[in-house]
Design a protein around this motif. Sequence first.
Motif, PDB file in Angstrom:
ATOM      1  N   LEU A 158      37.133  40.584  44.036  1.00 36.28           N
ATOM      2  CA  LEU A 158      38.513  41.002  43.781  1.00 36.28           C
ATOM      3  C   LEU A 158      38.583  42.050  42.681  1.00 36.28           C
ATOM      4  CD1 LEU A 158      40.438  37.598  43.946  1.00 36.28           C
ATOM      5  CD2 LEU A 158      40.544  39.470  45.591  1.00 36.28           C
ATOM      6  N   SER A 159      37.781  41.855  41.647  1.00 40.31           N
ATOM      7  CA  SER A 159      37.784  42.819  40.549  1.00 40.31           C
ATOM      8  C   SER A 159      37.310  44.193  41.017  1.00 40.31           C
ATOM      9  CB  SER A 159      36.887  42.310  39.418  1.00 40.31           C
ATOM     10  OG  SER A 159      36.848  43.233  38.348  1.00 40.31           O
ATOM     11  N   LEU A 162      40.056  45.461  44.065  1.00 39.22           N
ATOM     12  CA  LEU A 162      41.455  45.676  43.686  1.00 39.22           C
ATOM     13  C   LEU A 162      41.622  46.259  42.291  1.00 39.22           C
ATOM     14  CD1 LEU A 162      43.049  42.379  45.074  1.00 39.22           C
ATOM     15  CD2 LEU A 162      42.876  44.604  46.193  1.00 39.22           C
ATOM     16  N   LEU A 176      41.223  44.675  39.487  1.00 36.75           N
ATOM     17  CA  LEU A 176      41.782  43.700  38.552  1.00 36.75           C
ATOM     18  C   LEU A 176      40.838  43.490  37.379  1.00 36.75           C
ATOM     19  CD1 LEU A 176      43.000  40.943  41.053  1.00 36.75           C
ATOM     20  CD2 LEU A 176      44.433  42.574  39.826  1.00 36.75           C
ATOM     21  N   PRO A 177      41.376  43.134  36.220  1.00 38.50           N
ATOM     22  CA  PRO A 177      40.485  42.712  35.128  1.00 38.50           C
ATOM     23  C   PRO A 177      39.636  41.530  35.589  1.00 38.50           C
ATOM     24  CG  PRO A 177      42.716  43.050  34.320  1.00 38.50           C
ATOM     25  CD  PRO A 177      42.789  43.143  35.814  1.00 38.50           C
ATOM     26  N   ILE A 183      40.910  37.959  35.010  1.00 44.28           N
ATOM     27  CA  ILE A 183      42.039  37.594  35.872  1.00 44.28           C
ATOM     28  C   ILE A 183      41.543  37.254  37.273  1.00 44.28           C
ATOM     29  CG2 ILE A 183      44.204  38.385  36.884  1.00 44.28           C
ATOM     30  CD1 ILE A 183      44.407  37.953  33.922  1.00 44.28           C
ATOM     31  N   ALA A 184      40.617  38.058  37.766  1.00 38.44           N
ATOM     32  CA  ALA A 184      40.069  37.815  39.103  1.00 38.44           C
ATOM     33  C   ALA A 184      39.323  36.483  39.156  1.00 38.44           C
ATOM     34  CB  ALA A 184      39.139  38.962  39.494  1.00 38.44           C
TER      35      ALA A 184
END
Length: 226
Positions: free
Chosen positions: A79-80, A83, A85-86, A89-90
Amino acid sequence: MILGLAVNFFSNDWPIFELHHFNQFHLTSELVLFVFLSALVFESALSLDARALIKNLAPILMMAIVGMLISVALVGFGLSWSLGLPLIIALLFASLISATDPVAVIALFKELGVSKRLSVLVEGESLMNDATAIVLFNILMMLMLEGHFSSANGFDAAWQFLRFFLGGIAVGVASGIFVSELLVRLYHGNQGIPVVLSLVLAYFRFIIAEHELHVSGVMSVLSAAI
């Protein structure tokens, strides 16, 4: 569904069915954890064959801990990367979605008559990965709130994970032995005493483990039931 439709139909004519009475009810994470989760874990663990679970404990722990960590890492890094994302967070999101619920699978197993060992592996892993997911989520949340990640707090996170997990098992085993001795002394043919006392103490040990000792309440309930 039928009950919901009936309440909605009569709510306009009968004040007793007015839906605004439910506006005061708030489903919080604490309510789910302390009211629903502890009872569900306790009931599921009681239905397991303890000897079969202990016999297959090594592969169950491998899937519930190592498998969960691998799943969280793959989903989180994926996901990081995809997308943007940090990473923390992922990983936090990955820990939320990586726990499995095999209710439909277990029902299918019973219908197909698969081997008992396979059922024990799936059920045992599903119970323990709930504890792993909760502990991992709390640790990742702590790291996110700290705002940075280093080797120092990485080692601290690993230690916290072991402390949460193994501490919960220790609390569960100790309280399970205590409750067993208590039931032996209190049981005098009254079938209600073991049921009520076991259920009450399931909630009690969950609260003690989570709030007082800060270890895994799920593992304490699970190990005590086994």
